[in-house]
Structure formats: structure tokens, C-alpha cells
Design a protein around this motif. Structure first.
Motif, short mmCIF file in Angstrom:
data_model
loop_
_atom_site.label_atom_id
_atom_site.label_comp_id
_atom_site.label_asym_id
_atom_site.label_seq_id
_atom_site.Cartn_x
_atom_site.Cartn_y
_atom_site.Cartn_z
N UNK A 87 0.86 -1.18 0.00
CA UNK A 87 0.00 0.00 0.00
C UNK A 87 0.90 1.23 0.00
N UNK A 88 0.45 2.29 -0.63
CA UNK A 88 1.23 3.53 -0.73
C UNK A 88 2.66 3.24 -1.21
N UNK A 89 2.74 2.48 -2.29
CA UNK A 89 4.05 2.15 -2.89
C UNK A 89 4.65 3.41 -3.49
N UNK A 90 5.84 3.77 -2.99
CA UNK A 90 6.46 5.02 -3.42
C UNK A 90 7.45 4.78 -4.54
N UNK A 91 7.45 5.69 -5.50
CA UNK A 91 8.52 5.72 -6.48
C UNK A 91 8.87 7.18 -6.75
N UNK A 92 10.09 7.41 -7.21
CA UNK A 92 10.60 8.78 -7.31
C UNK A 92 11.29 8.99 -8.64
N UNK A 93 11.01 10.12 -9.26
CA UNK A 93 11.82 10.58 -10.37
C UNK A 93 11.75 12.10 -10.42
N UNK A 94 12.84 12.71 -10.93
CA UNK A 94 13.00 14.16 -10.93
C UNK A 94 12.80 14.73 -9.52
N UNK A 95 13.33 14.01 -8.53
CA UNK A 95 13.28 14.45 -7.13
C UNK A 95 11.87 14.66 -6.61
N UNK A 96 10.89 13.99 -7.23
CA UNK A 96 9.51 14.10 -6.75
C UNK A 96 8.98 12.71 -6.43
N UNK A 97 8.28 12.62 -5.29
CA UNK A 97 7.75 11.34 -4.84
C UNK A 97 6.30 11.16 -5.30
N UNK A 98 5.99 9.92 -5.70
CA UNK A 98 4.62 9.55 -6.09
C UNK A 98 4.25 8.27 -5.34
N UNK A 99 2.95 8.12 -5.07
CA UNK A 99 2.49 6.99 -4.27
C UNK A 99 1.30 6.29 -4.96
N UNK A 100 1.45 4.99 -5.15
CA UNK A 100 0.34 4.18 -5.68
C UNK A 100 -0.43 3.64 -4.48
N UNK A 101 -1.76 3.84 -4.47
CA UNK A 101 -2.55 3.44 -3.30
C UNK A 101 -2.36 1.97 -2.95
N UNK A 102 -2.64 1.07 -3.93
CA UNK A 102 -2.57 -0.36 -3.68
C UNK A 102 -1.89 -1.06 -4.84
N UNK A 103 -0.95 -1.94 -4.54
CA UNK A 103 -0.23 -2.69 -5.57
C UNK A 103 -0.49 -4.17 -5.35
N UNK A 104 -0.98 -4.82 -6.41
CA UNK A 104 -1.22 -6.27 -6.38
C UNK A 104 -0.43 -6.92 -7.51
N UNK A 105 -0.29 -8.24 -7.41
CA UNK A 105 0.31 -9.00 -8.49
C UNK A 105 -0.64 -10.14 -8.82
N UNK A 106 -0.90 -10.35 -10.12
CA UNK A 106 -1.74 -11.46 -10.51
C UNK A 106 -0.86 -12.57 -11.07
N UNK A 107 -0.84 -13.70 -10.34
CA UNK A 107 0.07 -14.79 -10.72
C UNK A 107 -0.39 -15.53 -11.97
N UNK A 108 -1.69 -15.43 -12.31
CA UNK A 108 -2.18 -16.12 -13.51
C UNK A 108 -1.75 -15.38 -14.77
N UNK A 109 -1.81 -14.05 -14.74
CA UNK A 109 -1.39 -13.25 -15.89
C UNK A 109 0.07 -12.82 -15.80
N UNK A 110 0.67 -13.01 -14.61
CA UNK A 110 2.05 -12.61 -14.36
C UNK A 110 2.23 -11.12 -14.65
N UNK A 111 1.43 -10.32 -13.98
CA UNK A 111 1.54 -8.88 -14.17
C UNK A 111 1.18 -8.15 -12.88
N UNK A 112 1.68 -6.91 -12.78
CA UNK A 112 1.29 -6.04 -11.67
C UNK A 112 -0.08 -5.44 -11.96
N UNK A 113 -0.85 -5.25 -10.90
CA UNK A 113 -2.14 -4.58 -11.01
C UNK A 113 -2.15 -3.45 -9.99
#
Length: 369
Positions: A256-282
Motif C-alpha cells: 500500500x502507498x508504494x512510493x517511487x521517485x523521479x526528478x526528485x519528486x515522490x509519487x504513491x500508488x494506493x494499492x499494488x497487487x500481483x496477478x500470478x495467472x497473468x504474471x503482471x502487476x495490477x
């Protein structure tokens, strides 16, 4: 230095042994419980068969048959206790009538001609033999609930999903009451609806993950209550097992609140899931109000970042879902390119009316013709 007393096992070894023995006991009890369920289901099927075969001899009129069942119920209850009420005997009859044509054989074929002491061995074979076609896979309580579903395609869907997902009766009831079949069917073409009835919910592409609306009644939040997006997120995390069940097959919660940064600015994704059947992030972003084009643009940025810097070459493209209170179809169409892996979906905090969902499905089917 503390030393393990002579003649006693180290604590780690004791814990390992305890965990192993505990797992064996739990597995045995689960197998026994499942075996009891299977015996009950097969027995009830056969009781229904005997009732139907007796009726088909034409020896009695309908009113006599009713009286006969009532008297048999009283005698069985007196000898064997509860479980043989008139209504239960009628359910056993209905169970046989519904399932005998599909099975193509009587369930008693598994036990026919065997002494009672041999039945347990046959049951054990049923539970462990992978090449045996098992006619029944659920408990009697599951089948009683399924018998109440009039639509045969819908009943078949819930039976398949209950078996594949190992739903408890409570989970089955919740999925039925939330209109899961209708919500999945509304996003599919006629072939896709037929597939739901024949194979259950198959996840082979990103669109298969979607249903609308997502029903979040388990959060316990009132439609009228004032709450923030962070409070909605916290409620989902608190009920994460329920939320995963609502999302569907193959979902794993990552952050939850997964942070990533570029150009010295922080961004937050509310919820991060992974689907093992499709092998992708959601990725899921939560919005309380009406969807805006800024919401879609923000999610597009999140998806682009994950596709470029997080996912591996072996993984499929990231899926983004903006979960909002009110979706604007025209806004979504004009904002996003047709091949975008970004989706807007509505949520609601109460169980939908099945009648309303069924009406929408009927209207959709007519419009698609």
C-alpha cells in the motif's frame, strides 16, 4: 551461555516436530470431514433416486406420495435423528432429478454391492485417486444452496467456482448475493457468458480481471458516512482477505502507498497487487468522487513507470484500475487510447440488487443481438 539440558531436544527441533505433527492432524481431520461430506452427498443422492424410482412405478397418486414421504420422514427421524424432515427428503429428490442426467450414472455406483466396512476404503480411493471422475465435489449444504438457483448456467458457474476456489458456504452465499455471475457476464460477449457456465471464471487476459461494480459491503462503511480516501484504503487493508476474494482469481497483495521517485519528486500508488495467472502487476488507485481526466492521466503515469522500471521482460504489461464512486464512460473513451491497459471501475458499499443486475444483463443481451 545457555545450554540445552542433556536428554532434551533443542527448542527449534521441538517446534519443527510440533508443526509437522500439527499439520498431519489438521490434514487428517480435513480429509475425514470431507469424507463425511461426500458420504452424506452420495447417500442423499441415492435417497432421492429411490424416491424417484418408487414414484415412477406409478403405484400411487401425488397426494399419496406426499403422505408417504411424510410418514417416511417421521420414521427416519425417530430412528436416525434430524436431517430427514419432509423438506429435506424433497430436496434429496430434487437433487437427484437435477444431477442424474448430468452425471450419467448413479452416485451409488461407487458404493454399490459393498459391505459397510468397505465403503470407507472406497471413499479413501475417491479422495486420493486423480483418475477417478468424482461426481460430487462440494458439501450437502453447498448443494442445497445451489438447488435454489433457478438459472442453470448461473448454478453451474457457482458450482464450478465453489469447487475451484474452495469457497465455504458463507463465501458462496456472499458471491451469489453480490451478483458475481451477472457482474462478470456484463463485461463479456455471448461466447464469454457461455464459458462462465461451462468452465467458470477463466483468467487469460487483462479484461478477464474486471467486473463492475466492485462490491465492498464487507468494509462496513456507510454510503452516507463522510470518510477520506486514506480511510477507505485503511478499511480495505483491514479486510484484505475479503478484498482479494472480491478482486477474483490469482491476486496477491504486495504493498500500500508504494512510493517511487523521479526528478526528485515522490509519487504513491494506493494499492499494488500481483496477478500470478497473468504474471503482471495490477495497480489500484482509490477515488471517492467522480472520475476526472487527471485521475486517468495519473494512473497512466503509474503504469508507465512500472512497465519501464519495475516489471521484468518475462512479465506481462502492468494493469491500472482507477476505482471510483462514479465513472464517466465518455471521459474514459476520449482520454485513453483504445489499447490502453488502464480501466475505470465503480465500487459500491452495499450489496447490489440481483434483479437490477439481471435486468441490465437482459438489456445488454438484447442490445448485442
Amino acid at each position: 551461555m545457555n545450554k540445552t539440558p542433556r536428554g532434551s531436544a533443542p527448542k527449534d527441533a521441538e517446534s519443527t516436530l510440533y508443526a509437522s505433527v500439527r499439520a498431519l492432524i489438521q490434514s487428517a481431520r480435513s480429509t475425514i470431514a470431507r469424507g463425511v461430506d461426500l458420504v452424506q452427498v452420495h447417500t442423499n443422492f441415492d435417497i432421492g433416486r429411490h424416491i424417484v424410482e418408487f414414484e415412477q412405478r406409478g403405484a400411487q397418486r401425488a397426494e399419496y406420495g406426499q403422505q408417504m414421504l411424510k410418514q417416511m420422514s417421521e420414521r427416519l427421524t425417530a430412528e436416525f435423528g434430524s436431517g430427514f424432515s419432509l423438506s429435506n427428503l424433497k430436496l434429496m429428490r430434487q437433487f437427484y432429478v437435477q444431477y442424474a442426467p448430468r452425471i450419467g450414472q448413479t452416485a451409488s455406483g461407487f458404493f454399490e454391492g459393498q459391505a459397510p466396512r468397505e465403503i470407507s476404503q472406497t471413499l479413501s480411493d475417491l479422495l486420493i485417486a486423480s483418475d477417478v471422475k468424482r461426481p460430487f465435489t462440494l458439501s450437502w449444504s453447498h448443494y442445497v444452496f445451489l438447488l435454489g438457483i433457478k438459472n442453470t448456467d448461473e448454478r453451474s458457474f457457482y458450482e464450478i467456482e465453489s469447487t475451484q476456489q474452495n469457497w465455504t458456504l458463507r463465501e458462496l452465499r456472499r458471491q451469489f448475493q453480490s451478483g458475481l455471475y451477472e457482474r462478470l457476464a456484463l463485461s463479456r460477449d455471448p461466447d464469454g457468458i457461455r464459458q462462465l457456465a461451462q468452465q467458470g471464471h477463466i483468467v487469460s487476459q487483462a479484461s478477464d480481471l474486471l467486473k463492475e461494480p466492485l462490491v465492498l459491503e464487507f468494509l462496513g462503511l456507510s454510503e452516507q458516512a463522510r470518510f477520506s480516501e486514506s480511510e477507505l484504503e485503511a478499511a480495505i487493508i483491514h479486510k484484505i482477505e475479503h478484498f482479494l476474494l472480491e478482486l477474483g482469481k490469482g491476486f496477491l497483495f504486495e504493498a500500500r502507498q508504494r512510493r517511487f521517485t523521479f526528478d526528485d519528486e515522490h509519487f504513491f500508488v494506493d494499492l499494488v497487487f500481483y496477478n500470478r495467472l497473468l504474471r503482471c502487476y495490477v495497480l489500484i488507485d482509490l477515488k471517492l468522487g467522480k472520475l476526472t481526466h487527471q485521475d486517468l492521466g495519473q494512473m497512466q503515469m503509474y503504469v508507465n513507470y512500472f512497465d519501464r522500471y519495475v516489471k521484468t521482460d518475462a512479465e506481462a504489461a502492468t494493469v491500472g484500475i482507477v476505482l471510483c464512486k462514479k465513472k464517466h464512460e465518455a471521459l474514459v473513451e476520449i482520454t485513453l487510447p483504445k489499447d490502453a491497459n488502464i480501466h475505470a471501475r465503480e465500487y459500491q458499499l452495499y450489496l447490489p440488487s440481483k434483479e437490477e443486475l439481471q435486468q441490465k444483463l437482459a438489456e445488454w443481451a438484447v442490445a448485442d443481438e
